[in-house]
Design an enzyme around this catalytic site. Structure first.
Site, mmCIF file in Angstrom:
data_model
loop_
_atom_site.group_PDB
_atom_site.id
_atom_site.type_symbol
_atom_site.label_atom_id
_atom_site.label_comp_id
_atom_site.label_asym_id
_atom_site.label_seq_id
_atom_site.Cartn_x
_atom_site.Cartn_y
_atom_site.Cartn_z
ATOM 1 N N CYS A 118 37.601 36.928 28.406
ATOM 2 C CA CYS A 118 36.399 36.409 29.043
ATOM 3 C C CYS A 118 35.180 37.163 28.525
ATOM 4 C CB CYS A 118 36.526 36.581 30.554
ATOM 5 S SG CYS A 118 35.038 36.180 31.492
ATOM 6 N N HIS A 270 40.277 31.433 35.709
ATOM 7 C CA HIS A 270 39.585 32.722 35.628
ATOM 8 C C HIS A 270 38.077 32.552 35.826
ATOM 9 C CE1 HIS A 270 38.881 36.849 33.991
ATOM 10 N NE2 HIS A 270 37.731 36.285 33.620
ATOM 11 N N GLU A 271 37.497 31.632 35.085
ATOM 12 C CA GLU A 271 36.037 31.476 35.137
ATOM 13 C C GLU A 271 35.571 30.942 36.502
ATOM 14 O OE1 GLU A 271 34.418 32.898 32.951
ATOM 15 O OE2 GLU A 271 35.877 33.052 31.326
ATOM 16 N N HIS A 274 34.926 33.756 38.787
ATOM 17 C CA HIS A 274 33.576 34.326 38.640
ATOM 18 C C HIS A 274 32.554 33.487 39.403
ATOM 19 C CE1 HIS A 274 34.693 37.447 35.933
ATOM 20 N NE2 HIS A 274 34.895 36.685 34.880
ATOM 21 N N HIS A 280 36.091 41.194 37.341
ATOM 22 C CA HIS A 280 37.388 41.396 36.711
ATOM 23 C C HIS A 280 38.290 42.316 37.524
ATOM 24 C CE1 HIS A 280 35.620 40.118 32.591
ATOM 25 N NE2 HIS A 280 36.131 39.099 33.276
#
Length: 315
Positions: A118, A270-271, A274, A280
Protein backbone atom coordinates in the site's frame (compact mmCIF):
# COMPACT_ATOMS: atom_id res chain seq x y z
CA UNK A 1 -9.72 -15.52 -13.49
CA UNK A 2 -7.45 -12.74 -14.77
CA UNK A 3 -9.02 -9.39 -15.51
CA UNK A 4 -8.62 -9.73 -19.26
CA UNK A 5 -10.72 -6.69 -20.04
CA UNK A 6 -8.66 -4.69 -17.57
CA UNK A 7 -5.45 -5.64 -19.36
CA UNK A 8 -6.84 -4.66 -22.73
CA UNK A 9 -7.99 -1.31 -21.44
CA UNK A 10 -4.47 -0.23 -20.63
CA UNK A 11 -2.16 -2.38 -22.74
CA UNK A 12 -2.95 -5.58 -24.56
CA UNK A 13 0.65 -6.70 -24.15
CA UNK A 14 1.10 -5.76 -20.47
CA UNK A 15 0.49 -9.26 -19.12
CA UNK A 16 2.99 -10.86 -21.49
CA UNK A 17 5.59 -8.19 -20.73
CA UNK A 18 5.21 -8.82 -17.01
CA UNK A 19 5.54 -12.56 -17.35
CA UNK A 20 8.73 -12.10 -19.37
CA UNK A 21 10.10 -9.87 -16.56
CA UNK A 22 10.26 -6.89 -18.90
CA UNK A 23 8.85 -4.78 -16.07
CA UNK A 24 10.81 -5.52 -12.89
CA UNK A 25 9.56 -4.27 -9.55
CA UNK A 26 10.34 -0.60 -8.82
CA UNK A 27 11.83 -1.93 -5.57
CA UNK A 28 14.37 -4.07 -7.48
CA UNK A 29 17.22 -1.70 -6.50
CA UNK A 30 17.07 -3.13 -2.95
CA UNK A 31 18.71 -6.38 -4.10
CA UNK A 32 21.96 -4.56 -4.82
CA UNK A 33 21.97 -3.01 -1.33
CA UNK A 34 21.57 -6.26 0.61
CA UNK A 35 24.11 -6.52 3.41
CA UNK A 36 24.66 -2.76 3.65
CA UNK A 37 25.21 -1.28 7.10
CA UNK A 38 26.27 1.92 8.83
CA UNK A 39 29.41 3.44 7.32
CA UNK A 40 28.94 1.83 3.89
CA UNK A 41 28.67 3.86 0.68
CA UNK A 42 26.99 1.52 -1.82
CA UNK A 43 25.53 2.66 -5.12
CA UNK A 44 21.79 3.37 -4.96
CA UNK A 45 21.65 4.36 -1.30
CA UNK A 46 19.74 7.53 -2.17
CA UNK A 47 16.95 5.31 -3.58
CA UNK A 48 16.76 3.47 -0.27
CA UNK A 49 16.46 6.78 1.58
CA UNK A 50 13.70 7.88 -0.79
CA UNK A 51 11.86 4.57 -0.19
CA UNK A 52 12.08 4.98 3.59
CA UNK A 53 11.03 8.62 3.30
CA UNK A 54 8.02 7.68 1.17
CA UNK A 55 6.72 5.29 3.82
CA UNK A 56 7.42 7.59 6.78
CA UNK A 57 10.64 6.21 8.24
CA UNK A 58 12.76 9.24 7.37
CA UNK A 59 11.39 12.75 7.79
CA UNK A 60 10.49 14.39 4.51
CA UNK A 61 8.50 17.45 3.55
CA UNK A 62 6.16 15.13 1.63
CA UNK A 63 4.76 13.91 4.95
CA UNK A 64 5.31 17.03 7.05
CA UNK A 65 5.78 20.45 5.44
CA UNK A 66 7.50 21.72 8.59
CA UNK A 67 10.30 19.13 8.38
CA UNK A 68 13.32 19.89 6.23
CA UNK A 69 13.40 17.90 3.00
CA UNK A 70 15.90 15.15 2.27
CA UNK A 71 16.99 17.22 -0.73
CA UNK A 72 18.14 20.10 1.46
CA UNK A 73 21.72 21.33 1.16
CA UNK A 74 22.65 19.79 4.51
CA UNK A 75 21.57 16.35 3.40
CA UNK A 76 22.78 16.15 -0.19
CA UNK A 77 26.35 15.33 0.89
CA UNK A 78 25.06 12.55 3.15
CA UNK A 79 22.78 11.04 0.50
CA UNK A 80 25.26 8.30 -0.43
CA UNK A 81 26.42 7.43 3.11
CA UNK A 82 24.77 4.80 5.33
CA UNK A 83 24.48 7.12 8.32
CA UNK A 84 22.95 7.01 11.81
CA UNK A 85 19.59 8.27 10.56
CA UNK A 86 19.36 5.50 7.96
CA UNK A 87 20.36 2.85 10.49
CA UNK A 88 17.66 4.12 12.86
CA UNK A 89 15.05 4.16 10.07
CA UNK A 90 15.84 0.56 9.09
CA UNK A 91 15.70 -0.53 12.73
CA UNK A 92 12.24 1.04 13.08
CA UNK A 93 11.11 -0.71 9.89
CA UNK A 94 12.41 -4.02 11.24
CA UNK A 95 10.55 -3.54 14.53
CA UNK A 96 7.31 -2.79 12.66
CA UNK A 97 7.64 -5.91 10.52
CA UNK A 98 8.77 -8.25 13.33
CA UNK A 99 12.29 -8.60 11.95
CA UNK A 100 15.50 -8.69 13.99
CA UNK A 101 16.17 -4.99 14.69
CA UNK A 102 19.83 -4.77 13.66
CA UNK A 103 19.71 -1.65 11.51
CA UNK A 104 21.47 -3.73 8.82
CA UNK A 105 19.83 -4.27 5.45
CA UNK A 106 19.85 -8.07 5.72
CA UNK A 107 18.21 -10.57 3.38
CA UNK A 108 14.93 -10.83 5.33
CA UNK A 109 14.58 -7.05 5.49
CA UNK A 110 15.21 -6.71 1.74
CA UNK A 111 12.68 -9.47 1.00
CA UNK A 112 10.06 -7.69 3.13
CA UNK A 113 10.73 -4.27 1.59
CA UNK A 114 10.48 -5.65 -1.95
CA UNK A 115 6.90 -6.92 -1.54
CA UNK A 116 4.13 -5.02 -3.36
CA UNK A 117 2.44 -2.76 -0.82
CA UNK A 118 0.00 0.00 0.00
CA UNK A 119 1.14 3.55 -0.71
CA UNK A 120 -0.11 4.92 2.62
CA UNK A 121 2.85 5.59 4.95
CA UNK A 122 3.48 3.32 7.91
CA UNK A 123 4.40 6.40 9.98
CA UNK A 124 2.81 9.80 9.36
CA UNK A 125 4.29 12.91 10.96
CA UNK A 126 5.99 10.72 13.55
CA UNK A 127 2.70 9.10 14.62
CA UNK A 128 0.81 5.85 13.99
CA UNK A 129 3.71 3.46 14.40
CA UNK A 130 2.62 -0.07 13.61
CA UNK A 131 4.25 -1.91 16.48
CA UNK A 132 2.11 -2.28 19.59
CA UNK A 133 2.71 -2.22 23.30
CA UNK A 134 3.07 -5.60 24.97
CA UNK A 135 2.31 -6.72 28.49
CA UNK A 136 3.22 -9.79 30.50
CA UNK A 137 0.57 -12.33 31.40
CA UNK A 138 0.62 -14.39 34.59
CA UNK A 139 2.17 -17.19 32.51
CA UNK A 140 5.16 -14.86 31.90
CA UNK A 141 4.41 -14.74 28.20
CA UNK A 142 4.15 -11.47 26.33
CA UNK A 143 0.73 -10.71 24.88
CA UNK A 144 0.11 -7.92 22.43
CA UNK A 145 -2.52 -5.48 23.64
CA UNK A 146 -3.39 -4.22 20.16
CA UNK A 147 -1.83 -4.14 16.71
CA UNK A 148 -4.34 -2.07 14.77
CA UNK A 149 -3.70 1.66 14.61
CA UNK A 150 -5.72 4.76 13.75
CA UNK A 151 -4.71 7.83 11.78
CA UNK A 152 -3.34 10.73 13.83
CA UNK A 153 -6.30 12.41 15.51
CA UNK A 154 -8.44 9.28 14.94
CA UNK A 155 -10.59 10.74 12.12
CA UNK A 156 -13.81 8.81 11.49
CA UNK A 157 -17.17 9.10 9.78
CA UNK A 158 -19.80 10.89 11.92
CA UNK A 159 -22.08 8.72 14.05
CA UNK A 160 -25.07 9.66 11.87
CA UNK A 161 -23.26 8.45 8.75
CA UNK A 162 -23.55 4.67 8.76
CA UNK A 163 -24.53 4.24 5.11
CA UNK A 164 -21.69 5.25 2.81
CA UNK A 165 -22.22 5.61 -0.93
CA UNK A 166 -19.50 4.78 -3.43
CA UNK A 167 -19.02 5.39 -7.13
CA UNK A 168 -16.53 4.08 -9.69
CA UNK A 169 -14.82 6.39 -12.13
CA UNK A 170 -15.61 5.73 -15.79
CA UNK A 171 -12.37 3.87 -16.48
CA UNK A 172 -13.20 1.05 -14.04
CA UNK A 173 -13.66 -2.38 -15.69
CA UNK A 174 -16.85 -4.20 -14.72
CA UNK A 175 -14.98 -7.20 -13.27
CA UNK A 176 -12.88 -4.91 -11.09
CA UNK A 177 -15.98 -3.07 -9.85
CA UNK A 178 -17.59 -6.40 -8.92
CA UNK A 179 -14.55 -7.52 -6.91
CA UNK A 180 -14.29 -4.18 -5.09
CA UNK A 181 -18.03 -4.23 -4.35
CA UNK A 182 -17.55 -7.65 -2.72
CA UNK A 183 -14.86 -6.11 -0.51
CA UNK A 184 -17.34 -3.45 0.63
CA UNK A 185 -19.85 -6.22 1.42
CA UNK A 186 -17.30 -7.98 3.63
CA UNK A 187 -16.66 -4.81 5.61
CA UNK A 188 -20.44 -4.28 5.89
CA UNK A 189 -20.92 -7.77 7.35
CA UNK A 190 -18.27 -7.12 10.01
CA UNK A 191 -19.17 -3.53 10.99
CA UNK A 192 -22.10 -1.19 11.63
CA UNK A 193 -21.65 0.29 8.12
CA UNK A 194 -23.65 -0.35 4.99
CA UNK A 195 -22.36 0.60 1.55
CA UNK A 196 -24.45 1.58 -1.45
CA UNK A 197 -23.09 1.77 -4.97
CA UNK A 198 -24.20 4.70 -7.11
CA UNK A 199 -23.85 4.38 -10.87
CA UNK A 200 -21.67 7.12 -12.30
CA UNK A 201 -24.25 8.30 -14.83
CA UNK A 202 -26.98 8.44 -12.18
CA UNK A 203 -24.68 10.39 -9.84
CA UNK A 204 -24.06 12.95 -12.57
CA UNK A 205 -27.71 13.11 -13.60
CA UNK A 206 -28.94 13.68 -10.04
CA UNK A 207 -26.03 15.97 -9.21
CA UNK A 208 -25.21 13.87 -6.14
CA UNK A 209 -21.74 13.35 -4.71
CA UNK A 210 -20.83 9.89 -3.44
CA UNK A 211 -19.01 9.57 -0.12
CA UNK A 212 -16.31 7.43 -1.74
CA UNK A 213 -14.86 7.66 -5.26
CA UNK A 214 -12.80 4.78 -6.70
CA UNK A 215 -10.62 4.91 -9.79
CA UNK A 216 -7.64 3.35 -11.54
CA UNK A 217 -4.67 5.57 -12.40
CA UNK A 218 -1.14 5.28 -13.79
CA UNK A 219 2.07 6.93 -12.59
CA UNK A 220 1.58 10.63 -11.76
CA UNK A 221 -2.18 11.15 -11.49
CA UNK A 222 -2.37 14.56 -9.88
CA UNK A 223 -2.71 13.85 -6.17
CA UNK A 224 0.96 14.20 -5.24
CA UNK A 225 1.42 10.46 -4.73
CA UNK A 226 2.35 8.96 -8.12
CA UNK A 227 2.19 5.24 -8.78
CA UNK A 228 5.35 3.42 -9.83
CA UNK A 229 4.40 0.60 -12.19
CA UNK A 230 3.91 -3.16 -11.65
CA UNK A 231 4.65 -4.79 -8.26
CA UNK A 232 5.34 -1.55 -6.40
CA UNK A 233 2.71 0.62 -4.73
CA UNK A 234 -0.64 -1.05 -5.41
CA UNK A 235 -3.02 1.65 -4.23
CA UNK A 236 -3.72 4.32 -1.65
CA UNK A 237 -6.75 5.71 0.11
CA UNK A 238 -7.54 8.75 2.22
CA UNK A 239 -8.63 8.72 5.87
CA UNK A 240 -12.19 9.77 6.75
CA UNK A 241 -13.98 11.67 5.47
CA UNK A 242 -12.27 12.49 2.17
CA UNK A 243 -13.34 9.22 0.54
CA UNK A 244 -10.72 8.82 -2.20
CA UNK A 245 -9.44 5.40 -3.29
CA UNK A 246 -6.91 5.05 -6.13
CA UNK A 247 -5.57 1.77 -7.53
CA UNK A 248 -2.57 1.39 -9.84
CA UNK A 249 -3.79 0.67 -13.37
CA UNK A 250 -0.43 -0.90 -14.30
CA UNK A 251 -0.60 -3.81 -11.85
CA UNK A 252 -1.26 -7.36 -13.13
CA UNK A 253 -4.60 -7.62 -11.34
CA UNK A 254 -6.58 -10.84 -10.99
CA UNK A 255 -9.82 -12.02 -9.44
CA UNK A 256 -8.71 -14.66 -6.96
CA UNK A 257 -5.23 -16.14 -6.48
CA UNK A 258 -3.04 -16.36 -9.56
CA UNK A 259 0.73 -16.60 -9.61
CA UNK A 260 2.37 -13.38 -10.76
CA UNK A 261 -0.86 -11.43 -10.24
CA UNK A 262 -2.28 -9.24 -7.47
CA UNK A 263 -5.72 -10.12 -6.10
CA UNK A 264 -8.06 -7.18 -6.59
CA UNK A 265 -10.40 -7.94 -3.70
CA UNK A 266 -7.54 -8.31 -1.17
CA UNK A 267 -6.11 -4.89 -2.02
CA UNK A 268 -9.59 -3.32 -2.03
CA UNK A 269 -10.29 -4.72 1.46
CA UNK A 270 -7.09 -3.09 2.70
CA UNK A 271 -7.76 0.30 1.15
CA UNK A 272 -11.38 0.36 2.40
CA UNK A 273 -9.93 -0.10 5.89
CA UNK A 274 -8.07 3.20 5.39
CA UNK A 275 -11.27 4.87 4.14
CA UNK A 276 -12.94 3.83 7.41
CA UNK A 277 -10.08 5.12 9.59
CA UNK A 278 -7.65 2.24 10.13
CA UNK A 279 -3.92 2.75 9.69
CA UNK A 280 -1.47 -0.10 9.08
CA UNK A 281 -1.32 -3.09 11.42
CA UNK A 282 1.75 -5.11 12.38
CA UNK A 283 -0.28 -8.35 12.37
CA UNK A 284 0.83 -10.22 9.25
CA UNK A 285 -2.53 -11.97 8.94
CA UNK A 286 -4.52 -8.73 9.18
CA UNK A 287 -5.88 -7.14 6.03
CA UNK A 288 -4.33 -3.86 7.24
CA UNK A 289 -0.79 -5.29 7.07
CA UNK A 290 0.89 -3.03 4.48
CA UNK A 291 2.24 -5.57 1.97
CA UNK A 292 0.92 -8.55 0.04
CA UNK A 293 2.59 -11.15 -2.17
CA UNK A 294 1.48 -11.94 -5.69
CA UNK A 295 -0.79 -14.97 -5.87
CA UNK A 296 -2.06 -14.31 -2.33
CA UNK A 297 -5.58 -13.66 -1.10
CA UNK A 298 -6.48 -12.36 2.36
CA UNK A 299 -9.69 -11.72 4.23
CA UNK A 300 -10.70 -9.60 7.19
CA UNK A 301 -8.93 -10.59 10.41
CA UNK A 302 -10.07 -10.24 14.02
CA UNK A 303 -7.49 -7.47 14.46
CA UNK A 304 -9.13 -5.42 11.69
CA UNK A 305 -12.65 -5.86 13.07
CA UNK A 306 -11.53 -5.13 16.64
CA UNK A 307 -9.88 -1.94 15.42
CA UNK A 308 -13.01 -0.64 13.69
CA UNK A 309 -15.17 -1.49 16.70
CA UNK A 310 -12.86 0.42 19.03
CA UNK A 311 -12.64 3.42 16.70
CA UNK A 312 -16.43 3.71 16.38
CA UNK A 313 -17.27 2.47 19.89
CA UNK A 314 -19.49 -0.30 18.55
CA UNK A 315 -19.97 -3.77 20.00
Amino acid sequence: MALASFQYLFSCILLFALLSDAHPSPFEFLKNLQGSQKGDKPQGLNQLKQYLSKFGYINSNIHNPNVQSLESEDNINNDHIFDDALESAIRTYQLNYHLKATGILDAKTVASMMLPRCGVSDIINGHSRMRAARKRTHHHHHRTVSHYKFFSGSPKWPASKTNLTFVFENNTPAEAATAISRAFEKWASATHFTFTRIENNISALCNTTADITIGFHSRDHGDGFPFDGPYGVLGHASPPTRGSLHLDADEPWSIGPMEGHIDMETVALHEIGHLLGLEHSSVEGAIMYPSVSDGMTKDLHGDDVQGIKELYHTV
